[in-house]
Each structure stands twice: as C-alpha cells, then as structure tokens.
Scaffold this motif. Sequence first.
Motif, PDB file in Angstrom:
ATOM      1  N   UNK B 413       8.586 -92.646  -4.684  1.00 26.87           N
ATOM      2  CA  UNK B 413       7.689 -92.740  -5.852  1.00 26.87           C
ATOM      3  C   UNK B 413       6.850 -91.475  -5.982  1.00 26.87           C
ATOM      4  N   UNK B 414       6.594 -90.841  -4.852  1.00 23.60           N
ATOM      5  CA  UNK B 414       5.717 -89.651  -4.879  1.00 23.60           C
ATOM      6  C   UNK B 414       6.322 -88.592  -5.791  1.00 23.60           C
ATOM      7  N   UNK B 415       5.462 -87.832  -6.426  1.00 19.47           N
ATOM      8  CA  UNK B 415       5.922 -86.781  -7.351  1.00 19.47           C
ATOM      9  C   UNK B 415       5.504 -85.430  -6.814  1.00 19.47           C
ATOM     10  N   UNK B 416       6.023 -85.076  -5.660  1.00 19.95           N
ATOM     11  CA  UNK B 416       5.684 -83.798  -5.057  1.00 19.95           C
ATOM     12  C   UNK B 416       6.907 -82.899  -5.112  1.00 19.95           C
ATOM     13  N   UNK B 417       6.664 -81.637  -5.413  1.00 20.48           N
ATOM     14  CA  UNK B 417       7.770 -80.681  -5.407  1.00 20.48           C
ATOM     15  C   UNK B 417       7.362 -79.468  -4.582  1.00 20.48           C
ATOM     16  N   UNK B 418       8.356 -78.805  -4.028  1.00 27.31           N
ATOM     17  CA  UNK B 418       8.097 -77.640  -3.201  1.00 27.31           C
ATOM     18  C   UNK B 418       9.229 -77.430  -2.220  1.00 27.31           C
ATOM     19  N   UNK B 419       8.890 -76.806  -1.101  1.00 26.70           N
ATOM     20  CA  UNK B 419       9.895 -76.444  -0.102  1.00 26.70           C
ATOM     21  C   UNK B 419       9.422 -76.840   1.284  1.00 26.70           C
ATOM     22  N   UNK B 420      10.353 -77.254   2.123  1.00 26.17           N
ATOM     23  CA  UNK B 420      10.090 -77.435   3.542  1.00 26.17           C
ATOM     24  C   UNK B 420      10.744 -76.250   4.250  1.00 26.17           C
ATOM     25  N   UNK B 421       9.921 -75.455   4.924  1.00 26.21           N
ATOM     26  CA  UNK B 421      10.413 -74.221   5.541  1.00 26.21           C
ATOM     27  C   UNK B 421      10.321 -74.358   7.062  1.00 26.21           C
TER      28      UNK B 421
END
Lengths: 444, 444
Positions: B413-421
Amino acid sequence: MPSLPVTVDRADPRPLGIQLADQVRRLVLAGTLVTGDRLPSTRRLATELGVARSVTEQAWDQLRAEGWIEGRQGAGTFVTGGHTDVPIAPRRRRTPAPERALVRLDAGTPWLDARHAAGWRRAWREVSAATPPRGYDDPRGLPALRMQLAERLGRTRGLIVDPDDVRLTAGTTAGLRHLLAVLPHGPVAMEDPGYRAAVLTVRATGRAVVDLPAEAAITDLAGCCAAYVTPAHQHPLGRVMPAEDRLTLLTTARRDGALVIEDDYDSEFRYDVAPVPALASLGQDTVAYLGTASKSVAPSLRLGWMVLPSSLRASLDRHREVTHDAPAWPVQRAYWALLRDGYVDAVVRSARRIYAERAPRVVAALSPYAELAGPVAGMYSTWLLPQDRAVRARAAVRAAGFDLNLLDTYCRSARLTGLVVGFGGASDAQLDEALAVLVASLSS
Amino acid sequence: MPSLPVTVDRADPRPLGIQLADQVRRLVLAGTLVTGDRLPSTRRLATELGVARSVTEQAWDQLRAEGWIEGRQGAGTFVTGGHTDVPIAPRRRRTPAPERALVRLDAGTPWLDARHAAGWRRAWREVSAATPPRGYDDPRGLPALRMQLAERLGRTRGLIVDPDDVRLTAGTTAGLRHLLAVLPHGPVAMEDPGYRAAVLTVRATGRAVVDLPAEAAITDLAGCCAAYVTPAHQHPLGRVMPAEDRLTLLTTARRDGALVIEDDYDSEFRYDVAPVPALASLGQDTVAYLGTASKSVAPSLRLGWMVLPSSLRASLDRHREVTHDAPAWPVQRAYWALLRDGYVDAVVRSARRIYAERAPRVVAALSPYAELAGPVAGMYSTWLLPQDRAVRARAAVRAAGFDLNLLDTYCRSARLTGLVVGFGGASDAQLDEALAVLVASLSS
C-alpha cells in the motif's frame, strides 16, 4: 555514590560504555527508571564513575539509538521507552535433550556402504577448496549439476530432458512447494494412503486434499490443480502404476487442466526387473517430475531436483529468485562431484545388491504372519495386519530399540492397518534382531 | 525377419533384454502395437533374434512389471497398455543458458574477505572427514550447533536462550514457514514496505497480508495470527524500532493473541553504536526470533535459526519431524566448526569495518541527489527519489553491469519510490564505478 545505580567492571571484556548502557536498559525494564525520569549528564556521570566522558557518551548514544532515552534541547536527557508491564523472560539454560537413539526401520533410511567413504570425502574436500559464490547463486541450481542430472535422468529414468528444464531443490517437498506456489489455488488430488510430508506441504498452502484411492486408475481430476502420485512405487503400498493407468492419468490431467506431479523417490531400487521409466517420459508437458538424493545417497543432504513443464518455468523461476528457496551451494557442489566421479552410480549398485538380498529375507520372515500389501521395492515392505496386532508389534520393536511406522498413519479416508517395515537403515545384525522381535510378537 | 520389428545391438552397453523392452514400449506408444495385439512367445522371439531365451524373458518380465503387456493363462502374451492419443514429448537437449553476470548491489549480498578463506576450508575439510548421520538426523538441528548458537545469541544479541529453544532452519523464510504451519489460520501483519520473500512465503500459505506502515507504532493486531517485523533494521527503510514501540508491540501482541516474528537479518552490522538487543530479549513468550547466516557468512549456505516461544515447540517439532524440512547436515556441521573456531566472529568484525568505511562513502556520493530514507546499517542504504529518476538510474547501472532494486518493489500500500543501494557484494573498485554511474544519471 553515583547519581544512577550503575558501575563499571574493568575485568568485564565488554567496553565500559556497553556495560553502562546495559545496566540502564535493565533499570528501565525493571521499572526503576520510568518515562520522564531525568538522567545525569554524561559529564557528571563520567566524573562520578571515574571514567572518560567518551564512555558515558557511548552509553547514551547507544540508548538513544535504541530509543530508551531522548535528549531535549537545553533540558537534558530523559527516559522515554519506559513501560513497566512487560515481564522480562526468565533466564535459564539447560543442555539439549539427547538425540533419539532408536534405529529407524522406515521407508526412507538408506544403507550406506563404508567402502564408498573415500568418494564422499573427496567430494567434500573439493568443496573446501572451491570458492563459494558471492551472494545468492543461480536460483535454478548449479548449471554443471543440471547438466549431470539431465544426463543421468536420460540414462536411468528414460527421461530425455534439457538441462534448462531441471531445477535443484532442497528435496521432494521443496519441489512440491515451489510448484504449488505457481499453480492456481485449488485442491490437490493425492494418493491415499500416501506420503505424509507431501500432504502436510499441500495443507500448509491452505489447499484441500482430495483422496485418490492408491491403487485405482485416476479418471477424474475436475477442479483439482494437480495430482500428486508415486507411479514407480506407490508409497507405501508398493504397486507400480500399470501402463494403462499411466496413459489414463495423462489423458485425465490434460482434459481437466491439472498438473501431474510425479514423486520418483526410490525408483532405482527394483529387484525383479529394471527400473520402470518415469511417467514424465510419456508427457513432459503435463508432468512435473520430482527426484531426490535422499534415497540413493543420504536424506541429510536435503537435495532434490525437478523437471518442469516448460509452461511453468518462467513463473517458478521468478518465485525462486525472490524467495531464494534453493539448496545450499556446498551441497550442490559436492553432489556434482559425486555424480561426475560415478559415486552415485556406485552407491546405488551396492545398495541395490544389499536390498535385493534383504527384501526376500524380510518377506520370508513376515509372510507367515501378515499379508504383503504389494510388490517389495525400494528399501521397505508394507504389511497388512489388524490394528491391534500392528500396534503390539510396533511396541515390541520400539522396546527393543527400533522404530517403524504404522500403516494407518499414511491413511486419510483409506481404512488400512498394518506395518511399514524398512530394511535400509539397519545393519544386517540389527535387521535380524528386529525381524526376530517382530516374528515373536506376531506369532504370539 | 523376426515377428516383431525389434533388434538387439551387442555394441550397446545396455543389457539385451532392456533393449528389447525399450523397443516394444516405443512400438506401443507409437501406436504400432495396440491393446489386444498378441506378442510372440519368448522362445520364438529368442530364436528369431539369435539370443538366449533369458533375454526375451527379461524383456517380457520388464514390460509386464510396467503394465504394458499381460500374459493370459494358456493364450499367450498381449499388449494391454496401448492408448495412442498421448504424443511423446519432443526430445531436445541444449546447454543451459549462462548465469547472469550482473554484480548485485542488493540489500543482502555480503562482503567476504579472502583472508578468512583458510578457516572456511578447514571447516569443510572437517565435513569431508566426518561420518554423516544414517537417515534423517535430529529434526531440531545438530545439538552441538544449537549450543553454540545459544551462546552466541546471548553474547551478541542479548538473547539468553536455552539450546533446546533453538531450531536450525534453511534460512529466514524457512523459519517463517515452519511457524505458519503451526499457527492458527489467519492474516499476518507485515511491514510495508517490507521483505518480499517473507510476503511471498505468507501468501503461499493462502493467508492474507495486513499492511503495517513500516515506521509507525503497532497498536492493533486484532484478527492477525502474527506480526512480522524487522525491529533492528527496518527492511528496507532502515529505522531501528524505538524502545517504546517495542514495548507497545509486545503489549499489543499479547492483548490480541498474535505471535511477533522478529526477523533479525543483519543486526550485527551497525556503525554508530553497538547492535541493539533483540526484541525477543524483552519477551520470549511472545516473540519468535529468526536469525540467518546469509548476511554474516554466505547466503548460499541456506542456513538460519529460530528461537521459539516454548508454547510452539512441541507442535513445530512434530511438523518438522514429518516434513524433514531442516537444513542440510553438512552445512550444519560446517557452521558448527566455523562458530567454534571464531570464524563467524572474525568475518563479522572484518565486514563491519569494511561497511563502516563504505556506508559514508555511499552517503556522501548520493545525498546531493536523493533523500536517505533512514539510518544506514547492514550492507545497504535506501534512497527516496521520484520513480522516473529511480528507473532511469537503475537502467544506467544495469547497462554498466550492476543490479540493484527499486524501492517500490518492496511496497504494497505504501507509495514510496526510490532505490535500494547495497554496498556489500562489490569490490571497492566496482562500488566506485557503480556510484559514478548513479551520480551521472541522478545529476543529469
């Protein structure tokens, strides 16, 4: 007296700051410190304890990171994580209970010939010298091992497969679990009596199990997503699924849209005739094939493989890539060496000779007292007996230091009683002793 | 001409009888022979082929055992297993596709120091010399290894446990699966974003997943059988669960009758403060603790452990005893040696030093372009970015030979965007190269 009831112990190998943090944490958990309590400054506590300020700062940093305390700008440091209604779990430590010492006369404990120990040692020495993969390795399994397995499946099971269709698993139930993860939700048809670990695995997915009488042709799989069968050696009744029933099963599965899951657990051990080719050799589009190293080499390797219908390959690989549910790399590497060096073929040949000699011995001993449920193959025989006599016989062998299973534990709707008597996992002398105890019980 | 279109080939290493059986089976499958066809007698066919009668008898015995033919008293031998509507699967064999060659910058690939290779080799050489157990070994795991793990959990995780409460698993998801097998059916509350393999594992049991916002206190578990959490290092946002939230979670779980499942995957790798004690140390009656060798030693070991609330012990052991779902014995034996010799402590210390140096390097490189989602610990950092920029950056690093994950793949449900580095699974030079590619993409 310091302003907090804490001390440092220079004989304790832990850093002083960690010692302090640990004591404050316990004070909070014990309710001695409660939320809102103000803590001394790191400077004051350091002076009181006679330690460097970096020690008390380390303790406060640690407790702050864990959320037990918080600093308020200009006001000091306060306890924040204090509830007092959580009892600390009692601390106790005992030595583990001893392992069970019964010799298992079960359907799946194989015999190991000490003559082959050198090959086993060589394979694991190779593992010791090999470089393990960085991170998770190929989720399908070692490519070189899949090549070897594809070759051996063709040679021993009549199953001509592409190495790309082979997947390594942590054993038969792991393969079944992966298949279920990508099949539509729906009941699974399973032989009754049948393999209990497979039944538990299916039920763990929230699916219903539909009972298939173990020795009847399978003509209806409507509504089922799969049928789980042991065609080479029905577990535990022993029947080889006749050719006509095999073809009927494939026709039924295709018509009803069900996957056939073939558990080929011990098919290399037949004493009358050559191993019956795998059901999957008749229809790789409809049958997922599950094989295992448990019966040929060692159950404690937790290694198996499956051959997939190509339609399931992509979704199953995606699932495995996320779950990392594959066998340990060292085990795959060792098994590759064992196959390459002919170790697996050699132990299968030795064990087949031993079982071929033991099977008639078991039959001769028990047939005056019980009815054989089906042909003897693999490393066990199944006997029909009234439940009270079976229970009594089992109690007698357990008292003598052996364990074996009651037939009714394999049954769901089926009403069969008796004993499953394995002959792989014991020495010759142990087998003789166990048979004597069984005969004494059954003849009384 | 023989009365059947079959031949024997003395250059073929297979026994002549097996060759004959194979050819007849193919004739039936091809429809050349159909049900009811009468076969020549073994005597006649032997004469026609110029072989001993024992050869043709072996072939007929084999085909009879497989159910392709049957003898009728006084009338001869007939084909019985003949359907003709089953196409034989096409036979093909290719070499496996090459392994993927991308360097994984993910959250779970640890760094391995070549300096420790000698300890690794020694442990596996011990495995090569040890005698594997006959049959399935102790389903709880090697007693000596459980002793070692209990000692280490107390020392490093503040978790004072009895070795009898420790169970070996084939990794974190295997432990979760065993717990689910003995918990009541019902939804499982899971952090969102969270560990995808755990979500798939829960869903594979047919259970619903209830989303828990990953950084909020957990105050309601009504109707849930369990809550799956990563309190030491929220996966993948990075937060340490504060002490107050820990106590609230335990209170909530006790009130609502839910089990807390603590996934303690990489807690030994903290660079600011000492590792935060395990949540389970606050309430072993309510928390099942899952640990893993994947992050400290190697994911390809497929080894983990759990500490059980004593109320679940008996049912979980019964389940494992039937399913044999335990890690491979050689892996347990090797890990015991690795713990005993201090190898595990040594690799954790080395890796912690490396990560402590790399973490600020990654932060310094990327913080001008993205927002850090939480504190950096373990072997990865998580960055908030608009999805289009994250997707573009990921494409750029993939083109350069690296792989990393988008943050949105961890979200439900969460609306998070980005990268796991991740910064564990690469060499220093590779990490520099990957960071340069990321920076070039993010700054453009």
